[in-house]
Write a protein that holds these residues in place. Sequence first.
Motif, PDB file in Angstrom:
ATOM      1  N   ASP A 166     -42.378 -31.552  -9.913  1.00  0.00           N
ATOM      2  CA  ASP A 166     -43.039 -32.420 -10.892  1.00  0.00           C
ATOM      3  C   ASP A 166     -43.306 -33.741 -10.186  1.00  0.00           C
ATOM      4  O   ASP A 166     -42.374 -34.495  -9.895  1.00  0.00           O
ATOM      5  CB  ASP A 166     -42.122 -32.614 -12.098  1.00  0.00           C
ATOM      6  CG  ASP A 166     -42.747 -33.481 -13.174  1.00  0.00           C
ATOM      7  OD1 ASP A 166     -43.942 -33.825 -13.045  1.00  0.00           O
ATOM      8  OD2 ASP A 166     -42.045 -33.849 -14.133  1.00  0.00           O
ATOM      9  N   ILE A 167     -44.558 -34.012  -9.885  1.00  0.00           N
ATOM     10  CA  ILE A 167     -44.927 -35.222  -9.164  1.00  0.00           C
ATOM     11  C   ILE A 167     -45.660 -36.155 -10.130  1.00  0.00           C
ATOM     12  O   ILE A 167     -46.749 -35.817 -10.609  1.00  0.00           O
ATOM     13  CB  ILE A 167     -45.798 -34.892  -7.939  1.00  0.00           C
ATOM     14  CG1 ILE A 167     -44.997 -34.006  -6.964  1.00  0.00           C
ATOM     15  CG2 ILE A 167     -46.278 -36.166  -7.248  1.00  0.00           C
ATOM     16  CD1 ILE A 167     -45.756 -33.574  -5.741  1.00  0.00           C
ATOM     17  N   PRO A 168     -45.075 -37.290 -10.462  1.00  0.00           N
ATOM     18  CA  PRO A 168     -45.688 -38.191 -11.442  1.00  0.00           C
ATOM     19  C   PRO A 168     -47.125 -38.541 -11.086  1.00  0.00           C
ATOM     20  O   PRO A 168     -47.443 -38.876  -9.945  1.00  0.00           O
ATOM     21  CB  PRO A 168     -44.780 -39.430 -11.390  1.00  0.00           C
ATOM     22  CG  PRO A 168     -43.453 -38.908 -10.930  1.00  0.00           C
ATOM     23  CD  PRO A 168     -43.787 -37.802  -9.964  1.00  0.00           C
ATOM     24  N   GLY A 169     -47.994 -38.423 -12.062  1.00  0.00           N
ATOM     25  CA  GLY A 169     -49.396 -38.758 -11.874  1.00  0.00           C
ATOM     26  C   GLY A 169     -50.206 -37.702 -11.168  1.00  0.00           C
ATOM     27  O   GLY A 169     -51.407 -37.895 -10.956  1.00  0.00           O
ATOM     28  N   ARG A 170     -49.570 -36.572 -10.806  1.00  0.00           N
ATOM     29  CA  ARG A 170     -50.267 -35.489 -10.099  1.00  0.00           C
ATOM     30  C   ARG A 170     -49.992 -34.161 -10.802  1.00  0.00           C
ATOM     31  O   ARG A 170     -49.276 -33.309 -10.293  1.00  0.00           O
ATOM     32  CB  ARG A 170     -49.812 -35.413  -8.635  1.00  0.00           C
ATOM     33  CG  ARG A 170     -49.924 -36.728  -7.865  1.00  0.00           C
ATOM     34  CD  ARG A 170     -51.366 -37.165  -7.728  1.00  0.00           C
ATOM     35  NE  ARG A 170     -51.464 -38.454  -7.040  1.00  0.00           N
ATOM     36  CZ  ARG A 170     -52.566 -39.171  -6.967  1.00  0.00           C
ATOM     37  NH1 ARG A 170     -53.677 -38.731  -7.526  1.00  0.00           N
ATOM     38  NH2 ARG A 170     -52.580 -40.335  -6.345  1.00  0.00           N
ATOM     39  N   PRO A 171     -50.547 -33.975 -11.987  1.00  0.00           N
ATOM     40  CA  PRO A 171     -50.260 -32.742 -12.728  1.00  0.00           C
ATOM     41  C   PRO A 171     -50.941 -31.532 -12.109  1.00  0.00           C
ATOM     42  O   PRO A 171     -51.928 -31.655 -11.376  1.00  0.00           O
ATOM     43  CB  PRO A 171     -50.833 -33.035 -14.117  1.00  0.00           C
ATOM     44  CG  PRO A 171     -51.954 -33.989 -13.856  1.00  0.00           C
ATOM     45  CD  PRO A 171     -51.483 -34.854 -12.710  1.00  0.00           C
ATOM     46  N   VAL A 172     -50.389 -30.357 -12.394  1.00  0.00           N
ATOM     47  CA  VAL A 172     -51.041 -29.105 -12.036  1.00  0.00           C
ATOM     48  C   VAL A 172     -52.128 -28.833 -13.063  1.00  0.00           C
ATOM     49  O   VAL A 172     -51.874 -28.843 -14.269  1.00  0.00           O
ATOM     50  CB  VAL A 172     -50.027 -27.945 -12.009  1.00  0.00           C
ATOM     51  CG1 VAL A 172     -50.728 -26.624 -11.730  1.00  0.00           C
ATOM     52  CG2 VAL A 172     -48.940 -28.216 -10.977  1.00  0.00           C
ATOM     53  N   THR A 173     -53.345 -28.615 -12.617  1.00  0.00           N
ATOM     54  CA  THR A 173     -54.478 -28.375 -13.508  1.00  0.00           C
ATOM     55  C   THR A 173     -54.910 -26.933 -13.370  1.00  0.00           C
ATOM     56  O   THR A 173     -55.550 -26.557 -12.381  1.00  0.00           O
ATOM     57  CB  THR A 173     -55.646 -29.315 -13.175  1.00  0.00           C
ATOM     58  OG1 THR A 173     -55.192 -30.672 -13.218  1.00  0.00           O
ATOM     59  CG2 THR A 173     -56.779 -29.131 -14.177  1.00  0.00           C
ATOM     60  N   MET A 174     -54.533 -26.105 -14.357  1.00  0.00           N
ATOM     61  CA  MET A 174     -54.891 -24.697 -14.287  1.00  0.00           C
ATOM     62  C   MET A 174     -56.385 -24.532 -14.503  1.00  0.00           C
ATOM     63  O   MET A 174     -56.950 -25.097 -15.448  1.00  0.00           O
ATOM     64  CB  MET A 174     -54.124 -23.897 -15.345  1.00  0.00           C
ATOM     65  CG  MET A 174     -52.624 -23.909 -15.137  1.00  0.00           C
ATOM     66  SD  MET A 174     -52.130 -23.194 -13.547  1.00  0.00           S
ATOM     67  CE  MET A 174     -52.528 -21.462 -13.836  1.00  0.00           C
ATOM     68  N   PRO A 175     -57.071 -23.786 -13.631  1.00  0.00           N
ATOM     69  CA  PRO A 175     -58.514 -23.611 -13.796  1.00  0.00           C
ATOM     70  C   PRO A 175     -58.818 -22.728 -14.991  1.00  0.00           C
ATOM     71  O   PRO A 175     -58.171 -21.693 -15.183  1.00  0.00           O
ATOM     72  CB  PRO A 175     -58.940 -22.931 -12.489  1.00  0.00           C
ATOM     73  CG  PRO A 175     -57.708 -22.230 -12.021  1.00  0.00           C
ATOM     74  CD  PRO A 175     -56.545 -23.067 -12.467  1.00  0.00           C
ATOM     75  N   PRO A 176     -59.785 -23.107 -15.838  1.00  0.00           N
ATOM     76  CA  PRO A 176     -60.151 -22.254 -16.960  1.00  0.00           C
ATOM     77  C   PRO A 176     -60.945 -21.048 -16.490  1.00  0.00           C
ATOM     78  O   PRO A 176     -61.640 -21.106 -15.480  1.00  0.00           O
ATOM     79  CB  PRO A 176     -61.019 -23.168 -17.834  1.00  0.00           C
ATOM     80  CG  PRO A 176     -61.638 -24.117 -16.853  1.00  0.00           C
ATOM     81  CD  PRO A 176     -60.596 -24.332 -15.774  1.00  0.00           C
ATOM     82  N   GLY A 177     -60.807 -19.946 -17.220  1.00  0.00           N
ATOM     83  CA  GLY A 177     -61.624 -18.773 -16.925  1.00  0.00           C
ATOM     84  C   GLY A 177     -63.049 -19.000 -17.372  1.00  0.00           C
ATOM     85  O   GLY A 177     -63.341 -19.876 -18.194  1.00  0.00           O
TER      86      GLY A 177
END
Length: 254
Positions: free
Chosen positions: A126-137
């Motif tokens: 968990d890196i503050p300010g760097r969220p994981v962005t799941m790509p939409p289908g």
Amino acid sequence: MLTPRSVPVRPGLDLDVRAAGEGSPVLILHGAPGPAGIAPVADHLATGHAVVAPTHPGWDGTARPDDLDSVPALAATYLDLLSHLALRDVTVIGTSFGGWVATQTVLDDREGRIARLVLVDAIGPDIPGRPVTMPPGPPPTASAPAPAAGPSPTRRRGPSPASMAALRAYAGPAMADPTLLARLPSVTCPVLVLWGGDDTVVTPDFGRAYAAAFPHAQLELIPDAGHQPLREQPEAVLAALDSFLAPQDRTTRH
């Protein structure tokens, strides 16, 4: 080509594994797309290494036991696999979710079986300010509506629903471990962090923070690649791996 086999790592759990080659051992852990996503690197490394590429339980029609419900539980399974196969001086390579599992496996390696770690656009901390962005289908359209009974093998892109269910079971709703980053300074083996320079799922800044937390890590950005540089720039990834794995004097864990 890697040969499929079933390995009984402990009572009640057989792992689907593909293996080939001879030489220093390499354990390759796939991401959400499944074993097909790491096939190019597995085939390439099998020409000079003993490659072991398991399928995470829950992917590709494999069963996931109820007690396999976290990344540490999956990491313990792979340490059991290394023990069962009597492998030492192992390089562990993990892509995306597999990178998280690879990192946890190194952290929990009490027998010192793992000598090197490679992360490719890995999630986990968990890196503050760097969220994981799941790509939409891709959304359904009038010309290509979503199938009523689920996507067909020829039309589906990305992980299957069953694979995504397994991913959620292991990774949890947060898709991150808030304690992971603070534990990385205890990883004393050499680490190679490969990152797509255009990754939007986990950005290069995420990769920089990940690499900086290890005492002995080198970060290499892969130009013109997103979250799957092995698919988008395979030659650059394989060249970096070959250089990192070439016999040379290194700082080791023991």
